[in-house]
Design a protein around this motif. Structure first.
Motif, PDB file in Angstrom:
ATOM      1  N   ALA A 150       0.464  -0.962  -8.794  1.00  0.00           N
ATOM      2  CA  ALA A 150       0.846  -0.183  -7.620  1.00  0.00           C
ATOM      3  C   ALA A 150       0.810  -1.042  -6.365  1.00  0.00           C
ATOM      4  N   ALA A 151      -0.198  -1.884  -6.222  1.00  0.00           N
ATOM      5  CA  ALA A 151      -0.287  -2.764  -5.054  1.00  0.00           C
ATOM      6  C   ALA A 151       0.901  -3.710  -4.998  1.00  0.00           C
ATOM      7  N   ARG A 152       1.292  -4.248  -6.151  1.00  0.00           N
ATOM      8  CA  ARG A 152       2.447  -5.153  -6.183  1.00  0.00           C
ATOM      9  C   ARG A 152       3.742  -4.403  -5.884  1.00  0.00           C
ATOM     10  N   ALA A 153       3.843  -3.167  -6.375  1.00  0.00           N
ATOM     11  CA  ALA A 153       5.046  -2.369  -6.120  1.00  0.00           C
ATOM     12  C   ALA A 153       5.172  -2.014  -4.639  1.00  0.00           C
ATOM     13  N   LEU A 154       4.061  -1.734  -3.983  1.00  0.00           N
ATOM     14  CA  LEU A 154       4.089  -1.483  -2.548  1.00  0.00           C
ATOM     15  C   LEU A 154       4.519  -2.737  -1.785  1.00  0.00           C
ATOM     16  N   GLU A 155       3.995  -3.872  -2.178  1.00  0.00           N
ATOM     17  CA  GLU A 155       4.291  -5.119  -1.487  1.00  0.00           C
ATOM     18  C   GLU A 155       5.766  -5.482  -1.585  1.00  0.00           C
ATOM     19  N   SER A 156       6.393  -5.152  -2.721  1.00  0.00           N
ATOM     20  CA  SER A 156       7.803  -5.491  -2.936  1.00  0.00           C
ATOM     21  C   SER A 156       8.754  -4.376  -2.525  1.00  0.00           C
ATOM     22  N   TYR A 157       8.234  -3.313  -1.900  1.00  0.00           N
ATOM     23  CA  TYR A 157       9.026  -2.157  -1.473  1.00  0.00           C
ATOM     24  C   TYR A 157       9.597  -1.367  -2.659  1.00  0.00           C
TER      25      TYR A 157
END
Length: 304
Positions: free
Chosen positions: A133-140
């Motif tokens: 989830a953190a990576r998905a937020l970072e990549s929009y």
């Protein structure tokens, strides 16, 4: 807006790793997508993808470019959402990443409530664990994350934190269902059906059972809580879920859920969050406000 069309193509190529797959995503021919990419690279002065027989992937320059591209696409979505709000018609798209525990009950009810008021908004829901989830937020890739972590705060901007106790789930006529709260030792007197390793609830169980003489190996493991529920409904087995994902009385359908005594398993936390520093589109921002209100009422919380 020509540059935005190019950005959408670049983003599609980066996500799929394939010119052909990206062409299908943006409803263009592979040759048209290839020409648009080459034109952008010529304008930029750098190639942004490494080409191989297996597809394409971002190079070092491309990693920088894709962050800019996704930020511009997010800004465009936010602008369109604000303009739609000026006309009194809320439009937009909300992408949510959530732990599996949120997918059966809480999140569907919240999205249904939001769509009742704003039917022109569209949603995308991805089941992700906290690291993903953190990576998905970072990549929009997602606007909001609603994920459980039993160990500590995640790597994103936290909007709200809600405590989550571990819950035992069993058949409605199970012997343990007669108790208002259960001990972990009592659960281990029955076969255990557990989520696979990597899920937050499983980590809570493994830590609590470590070194205990009454611990037993699971008789069944699955990455699907829907399957685990079906299994315990048909057997004497016990499974575990965090509170927000456990079936309540009106949702039980042959199941019972009982909290585990906190002396056995300390609570974890549910986190609602977004990419640090990002200004969300109106639709996503308003949905975050709705989630914050719903969680606050349910757990008597104040937003952080």
């Amino acid at each position: 807006m020509k540059h935005l069309a190019t950005f959408r193509i670049v983003d599609a190529i980066a996500r799929t790793g394939s010119i052909r797959a990206a062409a299908e995503m943006v409803a263009q021919t592979p040759s048209a997508v290839q020409r648009r990419l080459q034109g952008y690279e010529e304008e930029l002065g750098y190639e942004i993808f490494e080409r191989s027989s297996r597809g394409v992937r971002l190079n070092a320059a491309g990693e920088l470019v894709i962050q800019h591209v996704r930020a511009m696409l997010a800004d465009d979505a936010r602008l369109k959402s604000r303009i739609a709000d000026l006309s009194g018609v809320r439009r937009g798209h909300v992408a949510v990443g959530c732990s599996q525990a949120l997918s059966p009950y809480f999140l569907p009810a919240q999205i249904a409530e939001y769509l009742e008021a704003f039917p022109s908004v569209t949603f995308d829901v991805s089941v992700l664990e906290h690291g993903e989830a953190a990576r998905a937020l970072e990549s929009y890739a997602v606007d909001l994350a609603l994920v459980f972590d039993g160990e500590g705060a995640p790597d994103f901007e936290v909007l709200l934190t809600a405590p989550q106790r571990l819950t035992a789930v069993m058949a409605a006529d199970h012997p343990l269902a007669a108790q208002p709260e259960v001990r972990l030792r009592d659960c281990c007197a029955f076969p255990l059906a557990l989520p696979v390793r990597g899920f937050g609830g499983r980590r809570m169980v493994d830590r609590a059972l470590y070194g205990k003489t009454f611990a037993r190996a699971p008789s069944l493991e699955s990455n699907s809580f829907e399957y685990l529920k079906a299994h315990v409904a048909a057997t004497r087995a016990v499974t575990f879920q965090i509170g927000i994902g456990a079936p309540r009385a009106q949702e039980a359908a042959g199941l019972a859920a009982r909290r585990i005594d906190e002396r056995d398993v300390p609570p974890g936390a549910l986190f609602l969050g977004q990419k640090p520093g990002r200004t969300l589109p109106v639709a996503a921002s308003r949905f975050a406000e709705q989630l914050t209100g719903a969680l606050s009422r349910r757990y008597a919380l104040d937003a952080v």
